[in-house]
Design an enzyme around this catalytic site. Structure first.
Site, PDB file in Angstrom:
ATOM      1  N   VAL A   1       0.844  -1.207   0.000  1.00 27.45           N
ATOM      2  CA  VAL A   1       0.000   0.000   0.000  1.00 27.45           C
ATOM      3  C   VAL A   1       0.877   1.255   0.000  1.00 27.45           C
ATOM      4  O   VAL A   1       0.701   2.161  -0.817  1.00 27.45           O
ATOM      5  CB  VAL A   1      -0.957  -0.001   1.214  1.00 27.45           C
ATOM      6  CG1 VAL A   1      -1.726   1.309   1.289  1.00 27.45           C
ATOM      7  CG2 VAL A   1      -1.929  -1.184   1.120  1.00 27.45           C
TER       8      VAL A   1
ATOM      9  N   LYS B   1      15.938  -2.104   2.916  1.00 31.71           N
ATOM     10  CA  LYS B   1      14.787  -1.879   2.025  1.00 31.71           C
ATOM     11  C   LYS B   1      14.826  -0.441   1.499  1.00 31.71           C
ATOM     12  O   LYS B   1      14.648  -0.193   0.296  1.00 31.71           O
ATOM     13  CB  LYS B   1      13.499  -2.122   2.812  1.00 31.71           C
ATOM     14  CG  LYS B   1      12.240  -2.162   1.973  1.00 31.71           C
ATOM     15  CD  LYS B   1      11.058  -2.582   2.852  1.00 31.71           C
ATOM     16  CE  LYS B   1       9.791  -2.735   2.041  1.00 31.71           C
ATOM     17  NZ  LYS B   1       8.623  -3.055   2.893  1.00 31.71           N
TER      18      LYS B   1
ATOM     19  N   GLU C   1      -7.699   2.428   1.282  1.00 28.64           N
ATOM     20  CA  GLU C   1      -7.244   2.004  -0.041  1.00 28.64           C
ATOM     21  C   GLU C   1      -8.142   0.871  -0.545  1.00 28.64           C
ATOM     22  O   GLU C   1      -8.703   0.125   0.242  1.00 28.64           O
ATOM     23  CB  GLU C   1      -5.785   1.540   0.014  1.00 28.64           C
ATOM     24  CG  GLU C   1      -5.475   0.459   1.024  1.00 28.64           C
ATOM     25  CD  GLU C   1      -5.708  -0.967   0.504  1.00 28.64           C
ATOM     26  OE1 GLU C   1      -5.742  -1.882   1.335  1.00 28.64           O
ATOM     27  OE2 GLU C   1      -5.893  -1.151  -0.725  1.00 28.64           O
TER      28      GLU C   1
ATOM     29  N   LEU D   1      -6.922  -1.168  -3.227  1.00 32.42           N
ATOM     30  CA  LEU D   1      -5.970  -1.686  -4.217  1.00 32.42           C
ATOM     31  C   LEU D   1      -6.001  -3.203  -4.237  1.00 32.42           C
ATOM     32  O   LEU D   1      -6.074  -3.848  -3.202  1.00 32.42           O
ATOM     33  CB  LEU D   1      -4.545  -1.215  -3.873  1.00 32.42           C
ATOM     34  CG  LEU D   1      -4.356   0.287  -3.614  1.00 32.42           C
ATOM     35  CD1 LEU D   1      -2.893   0.566  -3.255  1.00 32.42           C
ATOM     36  CD2 LEU D   1      -4.792   1.100  -4.829  1.00 32.42           C
TER      37      LEU D   1
ATOM     38  N   GLY E   1     -13.402 -21.205  -7.391  1.00 31.95           N
ATOM     39  CA  GLY E   1     -11.995 -21.553  -7.191  1.00 31.95           C
ATOM     40  C   GLY E   1     -11.809 -22.412  -5.965  1.00 31.95           C
ATOM     41  O   GLY E   1     -12.763 -22.983  -5.428  1.00 31.95           O
TER      42      GLY E   1
ATOM     43  N   GLY F   1      -8.378 -16.024  -0.626  1.00 30.64           N
ATOM     44  CA  GLY F   1      -7.272 -15.833   0.319  1.00 30.64           C
ATOM     45  C   GLY F   1      -6.643 -14.477   0.119  1.00 30.64           C
ATOM     46  O   GLY F   1      -7.299 -13.541  -0.314  1.00 30.64           O
TER      47      GLY F   1
ATOM     48  N   CYS G   1      -5.730  -9.678   2.583  1.00 31.45           N
ATOM     49  CA  CYS G   1      -6.837  -8.791   2.986  1.00 31.45           C
ATOM     50  C   CYS G   1      -8.131  -9.507   3.327  1.00 31.45           C
ATOM     51  O   CYS G   1      -8.674  -9.323   4.409  1.00 31.45           O
ATOM     52  CB  CYS G   1      -7.080  -7.767   1.878  1.00 31.45           C
ATOM     53  SG  CYS G   1      -5.693  -6.663   1.686  1.00 31.45           S
TER      54      CYS G   1
ATOM     55  N   ARG H   1       0.529 -15.154   1.264  1.00 28.14           N
ATOM     56  CA  ARG H   1      -0.176 -14.968   2.549  1.00 28.14           C
ATOM     57  C   ARG H   1      -1.612 -15.458   2.439  1.00 28.14           C
ATOM     58  O   ARG H   1      -2.344 -15.057   1.531  1.00 28.14           O
ATOM     59  CB  ARG H   1      -0.138 -13.483   2.948  1.00 28.14           C
ATOM     60  CG  ARG H   1       1.224 -12.990   3.413  1.00 28.14           C
ATOM     61  CD  ARG H   1       1.212 -11.496   3.706  1.00 28.14           C
ATOM     62  NE  ARG H   1       1.103 -10.727   2.473  1.00 28.14           N
ATOM     63  CZ  ARG H   1       1.049  -9.388   2.471  1.00 28.14           C
ATOM     64  NH1 ARG H   1       1.043  -8.709   3.608  1.00 28.14           N
ATOM     65  NH2 ARG H   1       0.976  -8.734   1.329  1.00 28.14           N
TER      66      ARG H   1
END
Ligand code: UDX
Length: 423
Positions: free
Chosen positions: A13, A37, A148, A150, A250, A254, A257, A323
């Protein structure tokens, strides 16, 4: 009118938000707590698998209006806006862990110039705007919610071409200032109160998860009555109130979010005195979907001691994110029943799961397999050389959890084929 924006947190994000605001012309300073990073990002190295992100980050670096610094306190001094894009993970009891958010707010408070607008971008429960105000302890700064929407894999496009921008604030002037950041974005900008903006995000995700659980339940019903789910969903989707989006059956849903946000909205409702039993049913149906896929494998082979190929590890195609991946949930269940797995994914090279060997390509996964499970809808699985696959496997059984492959071509090569919602 361009502004100076600090972005705290450079994950999916934060990095997308910072790079896109720079693309819109603003001066953006992104902060993270991991030195390696920050150094990599300053060199234009993107640690996440996200289409367009590298291009847009490098454009911002080259234009000089995007930079990366270590530590949030070094990013906010000149900022007109500070976007909080820190993780809001799920606690053990399903509630939202706001530790990162409170810590970030406390860290930046002393360095904010008067009049700064602090913006919650992370997905946060009702009352988080007030929580951030308290953590900041500053009466001369405003806090606004700007959730958000996204999707991984299309995050840049989703930011620059959103269906809508939602802004939640008690301070109308602050809300208008945040809205002005989106000049150049052609989308409805909705201004509401903080609680409504915060719930809107959870409700949107919960509804999408509900739509998917319903789709998978209709698929199960189609199997039971001998209907073809693809035609049923096509017929449903022509109704403009339903639409064709998000109607693909499916292995279950998962990602980072939906599972978190589904549990969160149940927890938020419960704390507020409402029993969101419908949503618990949606979550339960999703768990059952993982079991249904395992049941399909068990219907054709004995799992104990069997070698099973799993094609796809990521939670969906065009991402490397595992995840809460449905594929991983299915693999856990297969291993628990004694299967040995060989898994392949174009974007994932390792998975932390005993009993699973990650191999270099789909054919290596299929070699010697008693069954093949297609768990993620990568295009490359559509183009597999089925004659080669037929020669490699020990037994010819396909469980296509994404209805991706040509079942006729597979059956002509002696495979048993099980899709989701279609015989
Ligand atoms: C989601 C929301 O779509 C996005 O708006 C929000 O901001 C973040 O969460 P994301 O988690 O990236 O985005 O994934 P999404 O594309 O929504 O897919 C979620 C899961 O649903 C995946 O496991 C995907 O495979 C599954 N899915 C999606 C289906 O099984 N069928 C579909 O038709 C669509």
């Amino acid at each position: 009118m361009f502004s100076t924006i600090a972005v705290i947190g450079t994950g999916y994000v934060g990095l997308t938000t910072g790079a896109c605001f720079a693309h819109l012309g603003h001066r953006v300073i992104c902060a993270d707590v991991v030195a390696e990073k920050v150094e990599g990002l300053q060199r234009g190295e993107i640690p996440i698998f996200e289409a367009q992100l590298e291009r847009i980050v490098r454009a911002g670096l080259d234009a000089g209006n995007l930079s990366f610094v270590l530590g949030s306190e070094n990013a906010v001094a000149e900022a007109d806006f500070v976007y909080l894009c820190v993780p809001t993970p799920q606690s053990a009891d399903g509630s939202v862990d706001l530790t990162y958010l409170e810590t970030a707010a406390a860290e930046i408070s002393a360095n904010l110039k008067p009049g700064t607008v602090v913006v919650n971008k992370s997905t946060v429960p009702v009352g988080s705007t007030l929580l951030v105000e308290q953590a900041l302890g500053r009466s001369d700064v405003s806090v606004v919610s700007n959730p958000e929407f996204l999707r991984e894999g299309t995050a840049v496009d989703d930011f620059l071409n959103p269906d809508r921008v939602v802004i939640g604030a008690d301070d109308q002037a602050a809300a208008n200032r945040v809205a002005s950041l989106y000049l150049g974005v052609r989308a409805p900008i909705m201004i509401t109160d903080p609680a409504s903006a915060e719930i809107c995000k959870y409700a949107a995700n919960a509804f999408l998860a509900t739509k998917l659980s319903f789709t998978n339940a209709i698929a199960a019903m189609c199997e039971a009555v001998g209907a073809d789910v693809n035609d049923v969903l096509l017929g449903m989707g022509y109704d403009h109130r339903i639409g064709h989006e998000f109607l693909r059956p499916g292995p279950g849903w998962g990602g980072s979010c939906f599972p978190k946000d589904s549990q969160a909205i149940i927890s938020i409702a419960e704390d507020a005195g409402y029993d969101f039993s419908l949503m618990r049913g949606v979550v339960a149906a999703n768990e059952q979907q993982f079991d249904r896929i395992v049941g399909k494998v068990e219907s054709v082979i004995a799992l104990d001691g069997a070698t099973v190929a799993v094609l796809g590890i990521a939670f969906k195609a065009n991402t490397d994110d595992t995840r809460e991946s449905p594929s991983v949930e299915v693999m856990k269940r297969l291993v628990a029943k004694g299967a040995r797995l060989k898994a392949y994914d174009p974007a994932v090279s390792l998975v932390d799961l005993d009993g699973v060997e990650v191999v270099a390509d789909a054919y290596a996964a299929c070699e010697g397999a008693a069954a093949i499970v297609v768990a993620t809808e990568w295009d490359e699985f559509k183009w597999l050389d089925l004659d080669k696959v037929a020669d490699l496997v020990a037994e010819r059984h396909i469980i296509d959890a994404r209805n991706l492959l040509d079942r006729g071509a597979l059956r002509r090569r002696g495979f048993t084929y099980q899709g989701v919602g279609r015989s």
